[in-house]
Design an enzyme around this catalytic site. Structure first.
Site, PDB file in Angstrom:
ATOM      1  CB  SER A 149      -0.911   0.080   1.190  1.00  0.00           C
ATOM      2  OG  SER A 149      -1.560   1.308   1.251  1.00  0.00           O
ATOM      3  CE1 TYR A 162      -4.112  -2.045   5.362  1.00  0.00           C
ATOM      4  CE2 TYR A 162      -3.286  -0.010   4.757  1.00  0.00           C
ATOM      5  CZ  TYR A 162      -3.827  -1.315   4.302  1.00  0.00           C
ATOM      6  OH  TYR A 162      -4.090  -1.493   3.036  1.00  0.00           O
ATOM      7  CB  ALA A 164       3.535  -1.565  11.388  1.00  0.00           C
ATOM      8  CE  LYS A 166      -1.626  -3.874   3.092  1.00  0.00           C
ATOM      9  NZ  LYS A 166      -1.600  -5.157   2.427  1.00  0.00           N
TER      10      LYS A 166
HETATM   11  N1  LIG Z   1      -8.652  -0.725  -1.171  1.00  0.00           N
HETATM   12  C1  LIG Z   1      -7.340  -0.053  -1.184  1.00  0.00           C
HETATM   13  O1  LIG Z   1      -7.624   1.441  -1.194  1.00  0.00           O
HETATM   14  C2  LIG Z   1      -6.023  -0.293  -1.048  1.00  0.00           C
HETATM   15  C3  LIG Z   1      -5.159   0.496  -0.895  1.00  0.00           C
HETATM   16  C4  LIG Z   1      -3.906  -0.149  -0.770  1.00  0.00           C
HETATM   17  C5  LIG Z   1      -3.680  -1.447  -0.592  1.00  0.00           C
HETATM   18  N2  LIG Z   1      -4.675  -2.190  -0.449  1.00  0.00           N
HETATM   19  C6  LIG Z   1      -4.627  -3.666  -0.255  1.00  0.00           C
HETATM   20  O2  LIG Z   1      -5.114  -4.430  -1.081  1.00  0.00           O
HETATM   21  C7  LIG Z   1      -5.475  -5.704  -0.697  1.00  0.00           C
HETATM   22  C8  LIG Z   1      -6.826  -5.951  -1.197  1.00  0.00           C
HETATM   23  O3  LIG Z   1      -7.822  -5.404  -0.419  1.00  0.00           O
HETATM   24  P1  LIG Z   1      -9.090  -4.905  -1.095  1.00  0.00           P
HETATM   25  O4  LIG Z   1      -8.919  -3.199  -1.159  1.00  0.00           O
HETATM   26  O5  LIG Z   1      -9.458  -5.353  -2.367  1.00  0.00           O
HETATM   27  O6  LIG Z   1     -10.090  -5.122   0.108  1.00  0.00           O
HETATM   28  P2  LIG Z   1     -11.511  -6.264   0.138  1.00  0.00           P
HETATM   29  O7  LIG Z   1     -12.228  -5.797  -1.030  1.00  0.00           O
HETATM   30  O8  LIG Z   1     -11.848  -6.006   1.425  1.00  0.00           O
HETATM   31  O9  LIG Z   1     -10.586  -7.527   0.045  1.00  0.00           O
HETATM   32  C9  LIG Z   1      -9.977  -8.114   0.841  1.00  0.00           C
HETATM   33  C10 LIG Z   1      -9.655  -9.583   0.492  1.00  0.00           C
HETATM   34  O10 LIG Z   1      -8.869 -10.142   1.733  1.00  0.00           O
HETATM   35  C11 LIG Z   1      -9.520 -11.293   2.144  1.00  0.00           C
HETATM   36  N3  LIG Z   1      -9.074 -11.846   3.501  1.00  0.00           N
HETATM   37  C12 LIG Z   1      -9.247 -11.020   4.572  1.00  0.00           C
HETATM   38  N4  LIG Z   1      -8.901 -11.841   5.601  1.00  0.00           N
HETATM   39  C13 LIG Z   1      -8.667 -13.189   5.202  1.00  0.00           C
HETATM   40  C14 LIG Z   1      -8.152 -14.325   5.766  1.00  0.00           C
HETATM   41  N5  LIG Z   1      -8.011 -14.187   7.206  1.00  0.00           N
HETATM   42  N6  LIG Z   1      -7.941 -15.580   5.083  1.00  0.00           N
HETATM   43  C15 LIG Z   1      -8.292 -15.214   3.700  1.00  0.00           C
HETATM   44  N7  LIG Z   1      -8.561 -14.187   3.058  1.00  0.00           N
HETATM   45  C16 LIG Z   1      -8.778 -12.992   3.697  1.00  0.00           C
HETATM   46  C17 LIG Z   1     -10.905 -11.164   1.996  1.00  0.00           C
HETATM   47  O11 LIG Z   1     -11.673 -12.123   1.725  1.00  0.00           O
HETATM   48  P3  LIG Z   1     -12.768 -13.007   3.039  1.00  0.00           P
HETATM   49  O12 LIG Z   1     -13.374 -11.856   3.493  1.00  0.00           O
HETATM   50  O13 LIG Z   1     -13.976 -13.845   1.926  1.00  0.00           O
HETATM   51  O14 LIG Z   1     -11.838 -14.258   3.572  1.00  0.00           O
HETATM   52  C18 LIG Z   1     -11.305 -10.243   0.596  1.00  0.00           C
HETATM   53  O15 LIG Z   1     -11.131 -11.231  -0.391  1.00  0.00           O
HETATM   54  C19 LIG Z   1      -5.184  -5.745   0.904  1.00  0.00           C
HETATM   55  O16 LIG Z   1      -3.951  -6.373   0.980  1.00  0.00           O
HETATM   56  C20 LIG Z   1      -5.303  -4.229   1.047  1.00  0.00           C
HETATM   57  O17 LIG Z   1      -4.499  -3.912   2.208  1.00  0.00           O
HETATM   58  C21 LIG Z   1      -5.845  -1.752  -0.675  1.00  0.00           C
END
Ligand SMILES: NC(=O)c1ccc[n+]([C@@H]2O[C@H](COP(=O)([O-])OP(=O)(O)OC[C@H]3O[C@@H](n4cnc5c(N)ncnc54)[C@H](OP(=O)(O)O)[C@@H]3O)[C@@H](O)[C@H]2O)c1
Length: 252
Positions: A149, A162, A164, A166
């Site tokens: 991130s 969060y 930390a 990343k």
């Molecule tokens: N959206 C942003 O602005 C943003 C920015 C920078 C980085 N990111 C990063 O991008 C990545 C994807 O996030 P997203 O934005 O797409 O959010 P999201 O839509 O909430 O997706 C998160 C995914 O992680 C899975 N997950 C969470 N805990 C889990 C566990 N214990 N075991 C297995 N799967 C798990 C969830 O699936 P289930 O709930 O079905 O398990 C879901 O598919 C994350 O690492 C996030 O930190 C996001």
């Protein structure tokens, strides 16, 4: 074709929603057999059906990646079904920001357990197969893409743990890159800014902390990140894209 992933096998975590889901669809469209991993089985089944309706191949695996045993099972089931592993995309993650006195320590544990431990367990389980694949597959290269991130580059108030996790993902990815470069396993860290996904729904009120960090912006779409990941993993064998920061244009 430069973006052809025919005959490859990819594991994509976080595939039940947001960025992981978009990446899984994108890699499947490029010809990869995609193993889609998350806890919500129905969402994975729906995604697998959608991929297969578009002539792709998908294997849904329900798993909680905070457990090392579960991570090992995911890799075992992948090898059992497809016999190889060429790409790993670690996108699973949670973000539970807020005032550090008020925040329950369980929220911090939850972020460490999936954002760092989950990624660590699955990468470790996958590495022997990725190494083998880089020696044997047609591409003669394997890929690990870790979704960090912009919070993995800059710390901010109320985003301590969060951030930390990343920062740790970015550091581990660079170390692994050095360790496996000569074996042709490419490691890339992708650092998105604000992207429209479910990430912000995990806790009421958390948006405030994130908005403090980035301001109100025209959010990125999950497909923006997925298109970038496809570009990374379909680059020529000689070319490793180590780190990509993707911000909304108006994110200062
Ligand atoms: N959206 C942003 O602005 C943003 C920015 C920078 C980085 N990111 C990063 O991008 C990545 C994807 O996030 P997203 O934005 O797409 O959010 P999201 O839509 O909430 O997706 C998160 C995914 O992680 C899975 N997950 C969470 N805990 C889990 C566990 N214990 N075991 C297995 N799967 C798990 C969830 O699936 P289930 O709930 O079905 O398990 C879901 O598919 C994350 O690492 C996030 O930190 C996001």
């Amino acid at each position: 074709m430069a973006n052809n992933l025919q005959n490859t096998v990819a594991i994509v975590t976080g595939a039940s929603s947001g960025i992981g889901r978009a990446i899984a669809k994108n890699l499947a469209a490029a010809g990869s057999n995609v193993v889609v991993v998350a806890r919500r089985k129905q969402k994975l089944n729906d995604l697998a059906a959608e991929i297969e309706n578009n002539n792709g191949q998908a294997l849904p695996i329900e798993a909680n990646l905070t457990s090392n045993d579960e991570a090992i099972r995911v890799v075992d089931e992948t090898i059992k079904k497809y016999g190889a592993l060429d790409l790993l995309v670690n996108a699973a993650g949670v973000m539970l920001n807020g005032d550090s006195i008020e925040t329950p320590v369980g929220d911090w544990d939850a972020m460490v357990n999936i954002n760092l431990r989950g990624l660590m367990y699955l990468t470790k389980a996958a590495l022997p197969y990725l190494r083998e694949s880089a020696q044997k597959n047609d591409r003669r290269v394997s890929d690990v893409v870790n979704i960090s991130s912009v919070a993995g580059r800059f710390a901010a108030s109320q985003v301590a743990i969060y951030s930390a996790t990343k920062f740790a993902v970015t550091a581990a990815t660079e170390a692994w890159r050095q360790e496996y470069a000569r074996q042709h396993i490419r490691f890339t860290v992708v650092e998105p800014g604000k992207t429209a996904t479910e990430l912000f729904d995990h806790r009421v009120g958390e948006n405030e902390a994130f908005e403090q960090m980035f301001g109100k912006v025209e959010e990125l779409q999950a497909d923006d990140i997925a298109n970038t990941v496809r570009f990374i993993v379909t680059s020529p064998r000689r070319m490793a894209i180590n780190e990509v920061v993707i911000r909304p244009t108006d994110q200062a």
